[in-house]
Motif scaffolding. Sequence first.
Motif, PDB file in Angstrom:
ATOM      1  N   UNK A  11       0.858  -1.114  -0.124  1.00  0.00           N
ATOM      2  CA  UNK A  11       0.018   0.147   0.015  1.00  0.00           C
ATOM      3  C   UNK A  11       0.766   1.211  -0.056  1.00  0.00           C
ATOM      4  N   UNK A  12       0.787   1.944  -1.133  1.00  0.00           N
ATOM      5  CA  UNK A  12       1.633   3.334  -1.280  1.00  0.00           C
ATOM      6  C   UNK A  12       0.480   4.405  -0.692  1.00  0.00           C
ATOM      7  N   UNK A  80      -5.473  -4.720   4.609  1.00  0.00           N
ATOM      8  CA  UNK A  80      -5.166  -5.799   3.412  1.00  0.00           C
ATOM      9  C   UNK A  80      -3.783  -5.835   3.155  1.00  0.00           C
ATOM     10  N   UNK A  81      -3.066  -4.617   3.402  1.00  0.00           N
ATOM     11  CA  UNK A  81      -1.555  -4.626   2.974  1.00  0.00           C
ATOM     12  C   UNK A  81      -0.611  -5.336   3.714  1.00  0.00           C
ATOM     13  N   UNK A  82       0.271  -5.620   3.127  1.00  0.00           N
ATOM     14  CA  UNK A  82       1.450  -6.555   4.259  1.00  0.00           C
ATOM     15  C   UNK A  82       2.510  -5.519   4.299  1.00  0.00           C
ATOM     16  N   UNK A  83       2.648  -4.503   3.545  1.00  0.00           N
ATOM     17  CA  UNK A  83       3.565  -3.644   3.502  1.00  0.00           C
ATOM     18  C   UNK A  83       2.976  -2.163   3.467  1.00  0.00           C
ATOM     19  N   UNK A  84       3.406  -1.242   4.351  1.00  0.00           N
ATOM     20  CA  UNK A  84       2.748   0.246   4.052  1.00  0.00           C
ATOM     21  C   UNK A  84       4.037   1.175   3.625  1.00  0.00           C
ATOM     22  N   UNK A 123       2.054  -7.758  11.834  1.00  0.00           N
ATOM     23  CA  UNK A 123       2.491  -8.734  10.802  1.00  0.00           C
ATOM     24  C   UNK A 123       3.087  -7.771   9.503  1.00  0.00           C
ATOM     25  N   UNK A 124       3.183  -6.534   9.741  1.00  0.00           N
ATOM     26  CA  UNK A 124       3.253  -5.665   8.439  1.00  0.00           C
ATOM     27  C   UNK A 124       4.705  -5.094   8.421  1.00  0.00           C
ATOM     28  N   UNK A 125       5.338  -4.760   7.256  1.00  0.00           N
ATOM     29  CA  UNK A 125       6.588  -3.985   7.302  1.00  0.00           C
ATOM     30  C   UNK A 125       6.141  -2.426   6.784  1.00  0.00           C
ATOM     31  N   UNK A 126       6.956  -1.632   7.496  1.00  0.00           N
ATOM     32  CA  UNK A 126       6.808  -0.274   7.129  1.00  0.00           C
ATOM     33  C   UNK A 126       7.944   0.258   6.233  1.00  0.00           C
ATOM     34  N   UNK A 127       7.583   1.145   5.397  1.00  0.00           N
ATOM     35  CA  UNK A 127       8.447   1.953   4.499  1.00  0.00           C
ATOM     36  C   UNK A 127       8.541   3.360   4.473  1.00  0.00           C
ATOM     37  N   UNK A 128       9.579   4.080   3.940  1.00  0.00           N
ATOM     38  CA  UNK A 128       9.389   5.491   3.907  1.00  0.00           C
ATOM     39  C   UNK A 128      10.063   5.800   2.622  1.00  0.00           C
ATOM     40  N   UNK A 129       9.395   6.651   1.684  1.00  0.00           N
ATOM     41  CA  UNK A 129       9.996   7.324   0.512  1.00  0.00           C
ATOM     42  C   UNK A 129       9.766   8.714   0.695  1.00  0.00           C
ATOM     43  N   UNK A 153       6.258   0.649  17.933  1.00  0.00           N
ATOM     44  CA  UNK A 153       5.034   0.570  18.818  1.00  0.00           C
ATOM     45  C   UNK A 153       4.035  -0.409  18.434  1.00  0.00           C
ATOM     46  N   UNK A 154       3.967  -0.609  16.853  1.00  0.00           N
ATOM     47  CA  UNK A 154       2.981  -1.743  16.639  1.00  0.00           C
ATOM     48  C   UNK A 154       3.354  -3.006  16.311  1.00  0.00           C
ATOM     49  N   UNK A 155       4.791  -3.056  16.873  1.00  0.00           N
ATOM     50  CA  UNK A 155       5.402  -4.504  16.835  1.00  0.00           C
ATOM     51  C   UNK A 155       5.702  -4.957  15.237  1.00  0.00           C
ATOM     52  N   UNK A 156       5.481  -3.766  14.416  1.00  0.00           N
ATOM     53  CA  UNK A 156       5.947  -4.165  12.776  1.00  0.00           C
ATOM     54  C   UNK A 156       7.253  -4.228  12.439  1.00  0.00           C
ATOM     55  N   UNK A 157       7.569  -4.614  11.203  1.00  0.00           N
ATOM     56  CA  UNK A 157       9.265  -4.667  10.937  1.00  0.00           C
ATOM     57  C   UNK A 157       9.196  -3.289  10.043  1.00  0.00           C
ATOM     58  N   UNK A 158      10.393  -2.712  10.166  1.00  0.00           N
ATOM     59  CA  UNK A 158      10.991  -1.506   9.599  1.00  0.00           C
ATOM     60  C   UNK A 158      11.665  -1.877   8.507  1.00  0.00           C
ATOM     61  N   UNK A 159      11.180  -1.592   7.124  1.00  0.00           N
ATOM     62  CA  UNK A 159      11.814  -2.286   5.869  1.00  0.00           C
ATOM     63  C   UNK A 159      13.131  -1.174   5.607  1.00  0.00           C
TER      64      UNK A 159
END
Length: 192
Positions: A11-12, A80-84, A123-129, A153-159
């Motif tokens: 999800x972009x 719905x996203x696995x990656x934000x 369960x998600x991975x976060x990214x930044x552009x 905080x969300x216990x998510x992965x930082x991509x």
Amino acid sequence: MTVASNDRRFLFLLTGARPDGNSETLARRAAARLPDHIRQEWISLADHPLPTFVDVRHSGDGTYPPPEGAGAVLLRATLAATDLVFVAPLYWYGLPSAAKLYLDHWSGWMRVPGLEFRARMAAKTFWAVTAISDEDAAVAGPLFDGLIRTANYMKARWGGALHGYGIRPGDVLSDHVALARADHFFTGTDGR
């Protein structure tokens, strides 16, 4: 939790105030290198304006109703996203206001009975552009730090984070270092 590569959905989130800005140009360059089987959804927060967030955690029972309208659209896409991917130009050393408001609404979504928003975000991975108008990349530190802390905080992965230099639309296309990083950003060979 490991997600099979063919089950991934990016999800972009376009969070800036300018369509087709440098951050979006850089994100689209990176996204073009994702394998075809990875699904992509692009949402502009400007097209889905959220209402002002009202904090009622300490009123009544502290729960929130399920969101409606733009909130429901964004919640569905987020879950719905696995990656934000936060496509966020640097505004005053932080996230654009639309991105901050979207994150503020997470406080309510975490308190919608039965939604289990925070657990599902783990369960998600976060990214930044981002695109920055300063040649010193350190100025983007607060933006990245805020998103890293949110992922933690969300216990998510930082991509990872990808940044490029640009002031006027299209300037980032002259940042050859950023373009080279974009070509490998989501593949695991850079930005992690």
